[in-house]
Design an enzyme around this catalytic site. Structure first.
Site, PDB file in Angstrom:
ATOM      1  N   ASP A   1     -94.190 -29.482  35.221  1.00  0.00           N
ATOM      2  CA  ASP A   1     -94.163 -29.474  36.759  1.00  0.00           C
ATOM      3  C   ASP A   1     -95.161 -28.253  37.058  1.00  0.00           C
ATOM      4  OD1 ASP A   1     -94.167 -30.323  39.171  1.00  0.00           O
ATOM      5  OD2 ASP A   1     -92.020 -29.844  39.549  1.00  0.00           O
TER       6      ASP A   1
ATOM      7  N   GLU B   1     -98.019 -26.256  45.530  1.00  0.00           N
ATOM      8  CA  GLU B   1     -97.667 -27.690  45.814  1.00  0.00           C
ATOM      9  C   GLU B   1     -96.170 -27.657  45.930  1.00  0.00           C
ATOM     10  OE1 GLU B   1     -96.152 -31.334  44.245  1.00  0.00           O
ATOM     11  OE2 GLU B   1     -95.431 -29.569  43.452  1.00  0.00           O
ATOM     12  N   GLU B   2     -95.284 -26.922  45.331  1.00  0.00           N
ATOM     13  CA  GLU B   2     -93.966 -27.120  45.523  1.00  0.00           C
ATOM     14  C   GLU B   2     -93.524 -26.469  46.844  1.00  0.00           C
ATOM     15  OE1 GLU B   2     -92.144 -28.576  43.472  1.00  0.00           O
ATOM     16  OE2 GLU B   2     -92.911 -28.123  41.329  1.00  0.00           O
TER      17      GLU B   2
ATOM     18  N   ASP C   1     -99.518 -35.007  36.934  1.00  0.00           N
ATOM     19  CA  ASP C   1     -98.176 -34.236  37.249  1.00  0.00           C
ATOM     20  C   ASP C   1     -96.883 -34.751  36.560  1.00  0.00           C
ATOM     21  OD1 ASP C   1     -96.484 -32.667  38.532  1.00  0.00           O
ATOM     22  OD2 ASP C   1     -96.879 -33.410  40.441  1.00  0.00           O
TER      23      ASP C   1
ATOM     24  N   HIS D   1     -87.041 -30.400  38.433  1.00  0.00           N
ATOM     25  CA  HIS D   1     -86.573 -29.358  39.351  1.00  0.00           C
ATOM     26  C   HIS D   1     -85.562 -28.680  38.870  1.00  0.00           C
ATOM     27  CE1 HIS D   1     -89.100 -30.285  43.134  1.00  0.00           C
ATOM     28  NE2 HIS D   1     -90.105 -29.980  42.068  1.00  0.00           N
TER      29      HIS D   1
END
Length: 385
Positions: free
Chosen positions: A144, A194-195, A241, A330
């Site tokens: 990621d 992006e995060e 992704d 995550h």
């Protein structure tokens, strides 16, 4: 990326009609003997030329982010010097930085036919985000999306020589009038921010993608151009992704308008498996919805990711993200040791094949050195028996 809450929003765009593109599958001979395969020297998690330098924390605005961005720039300067590299910069406040503006840097790399004007080139666009999450501290984000960045780097390097040969061939053929040829190029977007810094919302996420899409929407090409803007020049936005996990994570066909491209990639995956050219688990199938019908459900807006501001502006998107996220998603365990390198290399190969087929490069690959062919025969021998 995030799952959208609430009911599914259905939007119809005039540009959502299926784009008719030329597409020529690679021959078995090209796949076996001509197309460069991913190599351990590029994908080793400690020393790999492409992957290893990305496997560090790279939160926007930090030294780690700058170091990874330099790695990308060095790659293009040394491996792909004919590509044009530029940057799109923006700043934004975040929920974690108070009144401090955080900088975001998108890298844009492209290669167009040498005779073409920028406003007349439609581009296959390969996309991944390179930033990592703000928390937990030390988060790497290997799936990621460090690994997808390296996959794209391999793919474009492996087709670059064939692309050069094709364009040189076109310029020397008397029966080709370049003024009436469809000019098709390739573009890479390595996006920042992006995060989410705190919680995924419309304003705390996809910072770089939102800025770039808005800027390109209002950047006009000359009035006589075929394509109105850089946004309009994107023929297909292919977003990678959450790839590289050892788990069998399947990817649905998310977008109705680009289902044709999903079918093409699924067919390429099937052929590579049949030829025994994948190193990862042969029982896995990544793209199972090749036979999906037009009347079936396409959940275009359920998955929140960098494509959202582009698809909202009518861009066709092939979103390569699993519907079930990796179990390390995550968490601090989304690190180098939890990647499955055979899977990473296979995705790199599949991405290269799709790009080569999209750009119709089958006739323009040179034969590989003998030692490469011998290694490939060893890989495929079990299938060929």
């Amino acid at each position: 990326m995030w799952w959208a809450s609430g009911s599914l929003v259905l939007v119809t765009f005039a540009s959502a009609l299926q784009l008719v593109v030329a597409y020529k599958p690679l021959s078995d001979d090209t796949l076996k003997h001509r197309l460069p395969l991913p190599e351990t020297a590029d994908f080793d998690i400690h020393t790999g030329n492409l992957l290893a330098p990305i496997l560090i924390p790279r939160v926007p605005g930090t030294p780690g982010s700058q170091k990874v961005l330099k790695h990308f720039v060095d790659f293009f300067r040394t491996a792909l010097p004919t590509w044009t590299v530029s940057f799109q910069n923006s700043t934004s406040k975040t929920p974690t930085h108070g009144d401090t503006d955080v900088p975001f840097v998108n890298l844009i790399a492209s290669r167009d036919p040498p005779w073409a004007q920028p406003g007349n080139v439609g581009r296959l666009t390969l996309v991944a985000h390179y930033d990592s999450k703000y928390t937990p501290e030390g988060f790497i984000g290997a799936t990621d999306s460090a690994a997808p960045c390296a996959m794209i780097m391999h793919a474009i390097r492996s087709i670059d020589a064939a692309l050069t040969k094709k364009w040189e061939n076109m310029q020397t053929q008397d029966d080709i009038d370049l003024e009436f040829e469809e000019d098709k190029g390739i573009q890479v977007l390595l996006l920042d921010g992006e995060e989410a810094f705190k919680d995924w919302t419309a304003t705390d996420s996809i910072y770089g993608a939102r800025s770039l899409a808005e800027e390109w929407e209002h950047t006009m090409h000359p009035a006589t151009s075929i394509y109105r803007s850089p946004l309009d020049s994107i023929e297909l936005f292919v977003l990678l992704d959450l790839l590289g996990s050892p788990e069998n994570l399947q990817i649905p066909s998310w977008q109705h308008s680009s289902h044709w491209s999903y079918v093409r990639m699924a067919e390429a995956e099937q052929r590579l498996r049949q030829l025994g050219m994948f190193k990862s688990n042969p029982k896995h199938t990544w793209l199972p919805e090749k036979n999906k019908k037009d009347t079936d459900r396409f959940s275009s807006y359920v998955m929140q990711d960098d494509h959202i501001p582009f698809i909202a502006r009518g861009v066709q998107v092939l979103h390569l993200i699993p519907s079930r996220f990796p179990s390390v998603w995550h968490t601090i365990n989304d690190d180098a040791e939890h990647l499955d390198i055979p899977t990473v290399e296979d995705w790199a190969l599949l991405t290269a094949v799709f790009a080569a087929e999209y750009l119709e490069l089958d006739d323009f690959f040179e034969s590989l050195p003998t030692e490469h062919i011998k290694g490939r025969r060893a890989l495929t021998s079990k299938t060929e028996l």
